[in-house]
Design a protein around this motif. Structure first.
Motif, short mmCIF file in Angstrom:
data_model
loop_
_atom_site.label_atom_id
_atom_site.label_comp_id
_atom_site.label_asym_id
_atom_site.label_seq_id
_atom_site.Cartn_x
_atom_site.Cartn_y
_atom_site.Cartn_z
N PRO A 6 48.14 31.98 37.84
CA PRO A 6 47.45 30.69 37.88
C PRO A 6 46.08 30.84 38.52
CG PRO A 6 49.08 30.82 39.63
CD PRO A 6 49.25 32.06 38.78
N SER A 7 45.26 29.82 38.32
CA SER A 7 43.94 29.79 38.95
C SER A 7 44.10 29.82 40.45
CB SER A 7 43.21 28.51 38.54
OG SER A 7 42.00 28.37 39.24
N ALA A 8 43.07 30.25 41.11
CA ALA A 8 43.05 30.24 42.57
C ALA A 8 43.07 28.79 43.07
CB ALA A 8 41.79 30.94 43.08
N ARG A 9 43.44 28.62 44.32
CA ARG A 9 43.40 27.30 44.97
C ARG A 9 41.94 27.01 45.31
NH1 ARG A 9 43.84 25.37 50.39
NH2 ARG A 9 44.83 23.33 50.39
N ILE A 10 41.49 25.80 45.01
CA ILE A 10 40.09 25.43 45.23
C ILE A 10 40.02 24.20 46.11
CG2 ILE A 10 37.92 24.76 44.13
CD1 ILE A 10 38.92 26.24 41.61
N ARG A 27 29.29 40.49 47.63
CA ARG A 27 30.10 41.35 46.75
C ARG A 27 29.84 41.02 45.28
NH1 ARG A 27 36.64 41.86 46.89
NH2 ARG A 27 36.83 42.92 44.89
N CYS A 28 29.74 39.74 44.96
CA CYS A 28 29.45 39.35 43.58
C CYS A 28 28.07 39.84 43.14
CB CYS A 28 29.57 37.84 43.41
SG CYS A 28 31.27 37.24 43.38
N THR A 65 30.11 22.57 48.59
CA THR A 65 30.38 23.91 48.08
C THR A 65 31.88 24.00 47.89
OG1 THR A 65 28.49 24.86 49.26
CG2 THR A 65 30.22 26.39 48.57
N TRP A 66 32.29 24.37 46.69
CA TRP A 66 33.71 24.51 46.36
C TRP A 66 34.11 25.96 46.54
CZ3 TRP A 66 36.43 20.21 45.68
CH2 TRP A 66 35.72 19.05 45.40
N LEU A 67 35.18 26.18 47.30
CA LEU A 67 35.66 27.52 47.62
C LEU A 67 36.99 27.79 46.92
CD1 LEU A 67 35.58 30.17 49.26
CD2 LEU A 67 36.71 28.89 51.12
N ALA A 68 37.05 28.89 46.18
CA ALA A 68 38.29 29.32 45.53
C ALA A 68 38.93 30.41 46.37
CB ALA A 68 38.00 29.84 44.13
N GLN A 69 40.23 30.25 46.63
CA GLN A 69 40.97 31.24 47.42
C GLN A 69 42.25 31.62 46.68
OE1 GLN A 69 41.26 28.75 51.02
NE2 GLN A 69 40.20 30.42 52.09
N ARG A 70 42.58 32.89 46.76
CA ARG A 70 43.86 33.38 46.25
C ARG A 70 44.54 34.10 47.41
NH1 ARG A 70 46.04 33.60 41.65
NH2 ARG A 70 44.14 33.33 40.44
N ASP A 71 45.75 33.69 47.71
CA ASP A 71 46.51 34.27 48.82
C ASP A 71 45.71 34.23 50.12
OD1 ASP A 71 48.63 34.85 47.05
OD2 ASP A 71 47.68 36.74 46.49
N GLY A 72 44.96 33.13 50.31
CA GLY A 72 44.21 32.94 51.54
C GLY A 72 42.89 33.67 51.62
N GLU A 73 42.54 34.44 50.59
CA GLU A 73 41.28 35.19 50.58
C GLU A 73 40.29 34.54 49.61
OE1 GLU A 73 40.57 37.87 52.54
OE2 GLU A 73 42.52 37.49 53.46
N ALA A 74 39.03 34.44 50.01
CA ALA A 74 37.99 33.88 49.16
C ALA A 74 37.77 34.77 47.94
CB ALA A 74 36.69 33.72 49.93
N VAL A 98 32.32 34.35 40.99
CA VAL A 98 33.74 34.68 41.04
C VAL A 98 33.84 36.20 41.04
CG1 VAL A 98 35.94 34.52 39.81
CG2 VAL A 98 34.39 32.56 39.82
N LEU A 99 34.63 36.74 41.96
CA LEU A 99 34.82 38.19 42.02
C LEU A 99 35.29 38.72 40.67
CD1 LEU A 99 36.58 38.59 45.49
CD2 LEU A 99 34.17 39.01 44.94
N ALA A 100 34.88 39.93 40.32
CA ALA A 100 35.24 40.52 39.04
C ALA A 100 36.75 40.55 38.84
CB ALA A 100 34.66 41.94 38.94
N GLU A 101 37.50 40.88 39.88
CA GLU A 101 38.96 40.96 39.75
C GLU A 101 39.61 39.60 39.49
OE1 GLU A 101 40.15 40.81 44.46
OE2 GLU A 101 39.30 42.63 43.63
N GLU A 102 38.88 38.52 39.74
CA GLU A 102 39.39 37.16 39.56
C GLU A 102 38.98 36.57 38.21
OE1 GLU A 102 41.51 33.74 40.71
OE2 GLU A 102 41.48 35.72 41.62
N GLN A 103 38.02 37.18 37.55
CA GLN A 103 37.55 36.66 36.27
C GLN A 103 38.65 36.74 35.22
OE1 GLN A 103 33.82 38.63 35.45
NE2 GLN A 103 32.92 37.85 37.34
#
Length: 163
Positions: A6-10, A27-28, A65-74, A98-103
């Motif tokens: 699923p999408s990250a939590r935003i 990093r991006c 600013t909208w922040l997307a997090q997966r497993d607590g990490e931005a 969006v980080l490459a691994e999240e795309q």
């Protein structure tokens, strides 16, 4: 191939998120621009980024600013602004990273939706970033022929897209 995750939590970012957003932003940039940006520009962004984000996020009149997090990490963020009179659209997508691994997990799509919805909008994207341009085209944006140099060591040119 799209991920089955699923999408990250935003959520809206707050001042405590400044270090995480600065780190994702840097990093991006590395992932997207690589050697097009000089090392000294990356070093300056690494040094100044957290404080700049802290200042921006602590401004009660600043944009969301909208922040997307997966497993607590931005893993990504987005920000839109009303650029004011003299612009071709009343809204500008200022940042969407969006980080490459999240795309491919729809996180970018969800960030875009939260930041601008279906409003008429403008944005600037690096002229050689075909993936980002394709993403924006998928969401109704088209190039309008405008371009500008970016103050990132003089190595980047952006093109404008409108919806």
């Amino acid at each position: 191939m799209p991920s089955t995750l699923p999408s990250a939590r935003i959520r809206p970012a707050n001042v405590l998120d400044a270090p995480a957003i600065a780190a994702v932003h840097l990093r991006c940039w590395h992932e997207t621009y690589g050697a097009k940006v000089p090392d000294d520009v990356y070093a300056e962004r690494a040094a100044r980024g957290p404080a700049e984000w802290e200042q921006a996020l602590s401004d009660p009149n600043g944009p969301t600013t909208w922040l997307a997090q997966r497993d607590g990490e931005a893993v990504g963020f987005a920000q839109a602004v009303a650029p004011g009179a003299g612009h071709v659209r009343p809204l500008e997508l200022r940042l969407l990273y969006v980080l490459a691994e999240e795309q491919g997990r729809r996180t970018g799509t969800h960030l875009l939706q939260l930041a601008i919805g279906d409003a008429p909008c403008q944005l600037w994207v690096e002229q050689d970033n075909a993936r980002a341009q394709g993403f924006y085209r998928h969401h109704g944006f088209e190039l309008d022929g405008e371009r500008r140099a970016v103050a990132a060591g003089g190595a980047l040119t952006e093109v404008r897209m409108l919806r």
